[in-house]
Design an enzyme around this catalytic site. Sequence first.
Site, PDB file in Angstrom:
ATOM      1  N   GLU A 249       0.417   3.920  -4.977  1.00  0.00           N
ATOM      2  CA  GLU A 249       0.760   2.642  -5.602  1.00  0.00           C
ATOM      3  C   GLU A 249       1.581   1.714  -4.688  1.00  0.00           C
ATOM      4  O   GLU A 249       2.683   1.294  -5.022  1.00  0.00           O
ATOM      5  CB  GLU A 249       1.486   2.903  -6.918  1.00  0.00           C
ATOM      6  CG  GLU A 249       0.611   3.681  -7.890  1.00  0.00           C
ATOM      7  CD  GLU A 249       1.295   4.032  -9.194  1.00  0.00           C
ATOM      8  OE1 GLU A 249       0.593   4.157 -10.203  1.00  0.00           O
ATOM      9  OE2 GLU A 249       2.528   4.203  -9.209  1.00  0.00           O
ATOM     10  N   VAL A 250       1.019   1.421  -3.536  1.00  0.00           N
ATOM     11  CA  VAL A 250       1.699   0.553  -2.578  1.00  0.00           C
ATOM     12  C   VAL A 250       1.392  -0.899  -2.949  1.00  0.00           C
ATOM     13  O   VAL A 250       0.586  -1.582  -2.299  1.00  0.00           O
ATOM     14  CB  VAL A 250       1.268   0.863  -1.127  1.00  0.00           C
ATOM     15  CG1 VAL A 250       2.183   0.125  -0.141  1.00  0.00           C
ATOM     16  CG2 VAL A 250       1.313   2.360  -0.859  1.00  0.00           C
TER      17      VAL A 250
END
Length: 573
Positions: A249-250
């Site tokens: 989840e960058v």
Amino acid sequence: MRSARRSRLPGESNRPPSRGASERRAGGTHRRAGAAEAPRWGREAAGGPHRDTRTGAERRGQALYAGASRRRRQAKAIDGRGRPGARRPEQSKAERRDEAGMAAGGPRRRLVHLDMKGAPPRAPYLAQVLPLLRALGATGLLLEYEDTFPYAGPLEPLRAPHAYSAAEVRALLRQARAQGLEVVPLVQSFGHMEFVLKHKEFAHLREVKVFPNALNPHREESRALVKAMIDQVMALHEDLKWFHIGCDEVYYLGEGEESKQWLQQQDNTPEKLCLSHMKAVASCVASSYPTVTPIVWDDMLRGISEETLAESGLPQLVQPMIWDYTADLDVEGKVHLIEKYRRCGFSKVWFASAFKGATGVNQSLTLIGHHLKNNLQWLEVASNSPADVLEGIALTGWQRYDHFSALCELLPVAIPSLAVCLQALENGSYSEKIKEKVEKLLGMSNLETDTFMSTSLGTFPGSNILTLVTQVSFYLKSSVDELLERNRYVTGWFSPYHRKRKIIHPIILHHFQPDAVSLLSKWNAVVQDLQAAMEQVFHQCTVEEWMEENVHPSLQKLQEVVDDLDKAIEAQS
């Protein structure tokens, strides 16, 4: 306002749901989602607190459980798709398990994920729980320390006031080793870096200046920071085989000023930017610790083409951990994803299911049935996957969706769910016989999986917290609302108008004052017991946070009414 939408990695959602758009981690704290659409959150588990309409709503103890379901299910097995009865031929099942790296029952390696970013248990409680985890079928621990690791030197700002000491970490690792539990540390190195980038000392390393979630992948100082964190964690851990470097989840990757300039260069893409940082971190681990294999969450990889993945060189360095916490997991889609990863060059993959923290950002109780179905579906994925593909499975127990979100279910509350899921994975299915074994290990006489409430107490560590949290979650708000919002004497003769002016009819007073005082007294006693029980397991900051979120709103409303009654009576004297 943003004048233009950024480039996103294939399959990435437009805006971060902060661990869950429709509710994280049910797809996922992760958090997590379907194979080709990262991140997409699964639906929250159905169900909710029942309202106690009995006259004695304020009664404590097991009496509060009298209205709960007492159904005993008929003895029947549940297959990997969560359907009763539908057993596959044993020989066919055994063959598929052997091919997919499975033991006689389920995956050979079963890691229990301990998410320390919220409500980290005190060290003595963890020591009590480890033997139970082993007895339930765990083979290892996935330890996500976050800000509870005893970072030192330039990294000391990362260390929370309630962080474990180095001695406590060493003791925990010795205790795990004594129980035969393999430890895999997890250190975030790209996304979910809030616990690092919120500090002024490291804020300049953010990908986007105003957001503390993602690390700037262009700075040499960013890589030095990650290496320093990994080195300090490695120094306290001996004989590691795996090290999880996060990288899920960058959000907002590519939106930083340096990234925008980089992306303007020919052939540069957000996918390549993501892969280059992952490879840099993995290469750092490989060069410094050649016997340790890095693990990464897979969501940032799902939408990237096979060609790009293969050319990146990342598949030769890491093992992806595929996560999905939904109860209706797409088995066929997961099998296709695994095949894709194998074609790209990944030698092994991990799975990640959930036993808690995946059905609501502020969930207080765990619906076991949701998580049981999720884990059974992962068994189905494993039995239909290519030969020798599965390294193991991690049962995630998210405590927060991210560093700043509310607490999910406390660990003691979710132990029955963990027990059911572990036993299902160890045995390859869930049946009445397995249920009875779980009940025996937990000291529970009737373990429900299809409702939030169990009708029996337990003897496992922290079981009193489960009992009291269940009372509070089901009955505190409903009983207070029943008195303050549905009692006609309160709504009709002691409304906010009356309370403000200290007006009360003496006759009406006797219709509800005794009930209000009694209800307050009973709930104060329950809350006092819960606080004492929680203080044995958690630090004071956790106790305060949970009480403020789950107890104080209703209890303060009740206290204020009782206080206003006293003021009105005094005004009339």
